[in-house]
Design a protein around this motif. Sequence first.
Motif, short mmCIF file in Angstrom:
data_model
loop_
_atom_site.label_atom_id
_atom_site.label_comp_id
_atom_site.label_asym_id
_atom_site.label_seq_id
_atom_site.Cartn_x
_atom_site.Cartn_y
_atom_site.Cartn_z
N VAL A 95 -0.38 -6.25 5.18
CA VAL A 95 -0.27 -4.99 4.43
C VAL A 95 1.08 -4.34 4.74
CG1 VAL A 95 -1.26 -2.72 4.02
CG2 VAL A 95 -2.77 -4.67 4.52
N LEU A 96 1.86 -4.08 3.70
CA LEU A 96 3.14 -3.41 3.86
C LEU A 96 2.99 -1.95 3.43
CD1 LEU A 96 3.89 -6.48 3.65
CD2 LEU A 96 6.08 -5.75 2.71
N PRO A 97 3.10 -1.00 4.36
CA PRO A 97 3.05 0.41 3.97
C PRO A 97 4.30 0.79 3.19
CG PRO A 97 3.60 0.22 6.29
CD PRO A 97 3.28 -1.17 5.81
N VAL A 98 4.14 1.55 2.13
CA VAL A 98 5.26 1.93 1.26
C VAL A 98 5.23 3.43 1.04
CG1 VAL A 98 6.33 1.66 -1.01
CG2 VAL A 98 5.21 -0.30 0.08
N ALA A 99 6.41 4.05 1.11
CA ALA A 99 6.54 5.48 0.85
C ALA A 99 7.45 5.71 -0.34
CB ALA A 99 7.09 6.20 2.08
N MET A 100 6.91 6.31 -1.39
CA MET A 100 7.72 6.74 -2.52
C MET A 100 8.23 8.14 -2.21
SD MET A 100 7.31 4.00 -4.28
CE MET A 100 8.23 4.49 -5.74
N ILE A 101 9.52 8.36 -2.42
CA ILE A 101 10.15 9.64 -2.07
C ILE A 101 10.67 10.33 -3.33
CG2 ILE A 101 11.84 10.77 -0.60
CD1 ILE A 101 9.92 9.08 1.01
N ASP A 102 10.21 11.55 -3.55
CA ASP A 102 10.72 12.44 -4.62
C ASP A 102 10.39 12.00 -6.04
OD1 ASP A 102 11.81 14.22 -2.81
OD2 ASP A 102 13.80 13.30 -2.83
N THR A 103 9.52 11.03 -6.23
CA THR A 103 9.20 10.63 -7.61
C THR A 103 8.44 11.72 -8.35
OG1 THR A 103 7.23 9.47 -6.77
CG2 THR A 103 9.20 8.16 -7.17
N GLU A 104 7.74 12.59 -7.61
CA GLU A 104 7.02 13.68 -8.29
C GLU A 104 7.98 14.71 -8.86
OE1 GLU A 104 7.70 15.54 -4.25
OE2 GLU A 104 7.58 13.55 -5.16
N LYS A 105 9.20 14.76 -8.34
CA LYS A 105 10.21 15.69 -8.86
C LYS A 105 10.85 15.15 -10.13
CE LYS A 105 11.28 17.31 -4.19
NZ LYS A 105 12.31 17.38 -3.12
N ALA B 105 0.86 -1.19 0.00
CA ALA B 105 0.00 0.00 0.00
C ALA B 105 0.89 1.23 0.00
CB ALA B 105 -0.91 0.00 1.22
N SER B 106 0.88 1.96 -1.09
CA SER B 106 1.84 3.05 -1.28
C SER B 106 1.16 4.40 -1.45
CB SER B 106 2.70 2.75 -2.51
OG SER B 106 3.55 3.82 -2.83
N ASN B 107 1.91 5.46 -1.08
CA ASN B 107 1.49 6.79 -1.48
C ASN B 107 1.68 6.90 -2.99
OD1 ASN B 107 4.31 6.74 -1.44
ND2 ASN B 107 4.52 8.84 -0.73
#
Length: 269
Positions: A142-152, A32-34
Amino acid sequence: MKVTIGGPLKLAFRPWVEGLENVPAEGAAILASNHLSFSDSFFLPAVLDRKVTFIAKAEYFTTPGVKGRMTAAFFKGVGQLPVDRSGARGAGEAAIKSGIEVLERGELFGIYPEGTRSPDGRLYRGKPGGLARVALATGAPVLPVAMIDTEKIQPPGKVMPKLMRPGIRIGKPLDFSRYQGMEHDRFVLRAVTDEVMYEIMKLSGQEYVDMYATAMKRQLSDAAKAEKEAEKAAKAALARAEKEQAEKEKAQKARAEKEQQTEQRRSEP
């Protein structure tokens, strides 16, 4: 696809990863990711040894012609699953059914609880339907996932990505077995979703907004439309004012010329 796309992607962008040890070597699990960028669905599978299946609208798989077949082959290759959005309850029920099928095969299922990409880089309220119902129906962790800086790397609307290092943080698995059999209780669904979003927030460091991203997008769209209409109205008002001023100056000039002609006639012998 892991070789042809995943390999070059890791080589070019060199994503850093934390928490790979939390992903089980086998068996079902939910990631489950942002959701910050279209590229999220490429970077996450690229850093994992296992296949991750996401959901995508069925139109990507049914477009006719050579381009349509190539698009369908690409999305199948990167682990996208077609979901038919037609019917009374649309994509929601189809996504839940598809997610359950993936997990029952003992595979990894990827989902974005926000339901859409963040419009401004902040973390928005998770939708309680898909994630929670799939987790409770299957018992999968459920594994929480954080994507970092992909919007940049690839902001919305940009075609060419910017070369920089994105990050991925994978949290420890969350167990919701205490809610087993309660997947139709809306309060339970909300509690499960909020717990996952809280863990994602801790991993990502994003500011949390207690509203749905789709609602914020509507607000931004309405604000942009209102601003455009206001700008249009301002330009129209300025044009009217300039026209009125020009007509006024023209009338003043005509009166001045008439008065000058009158004075000339009076001064003639």
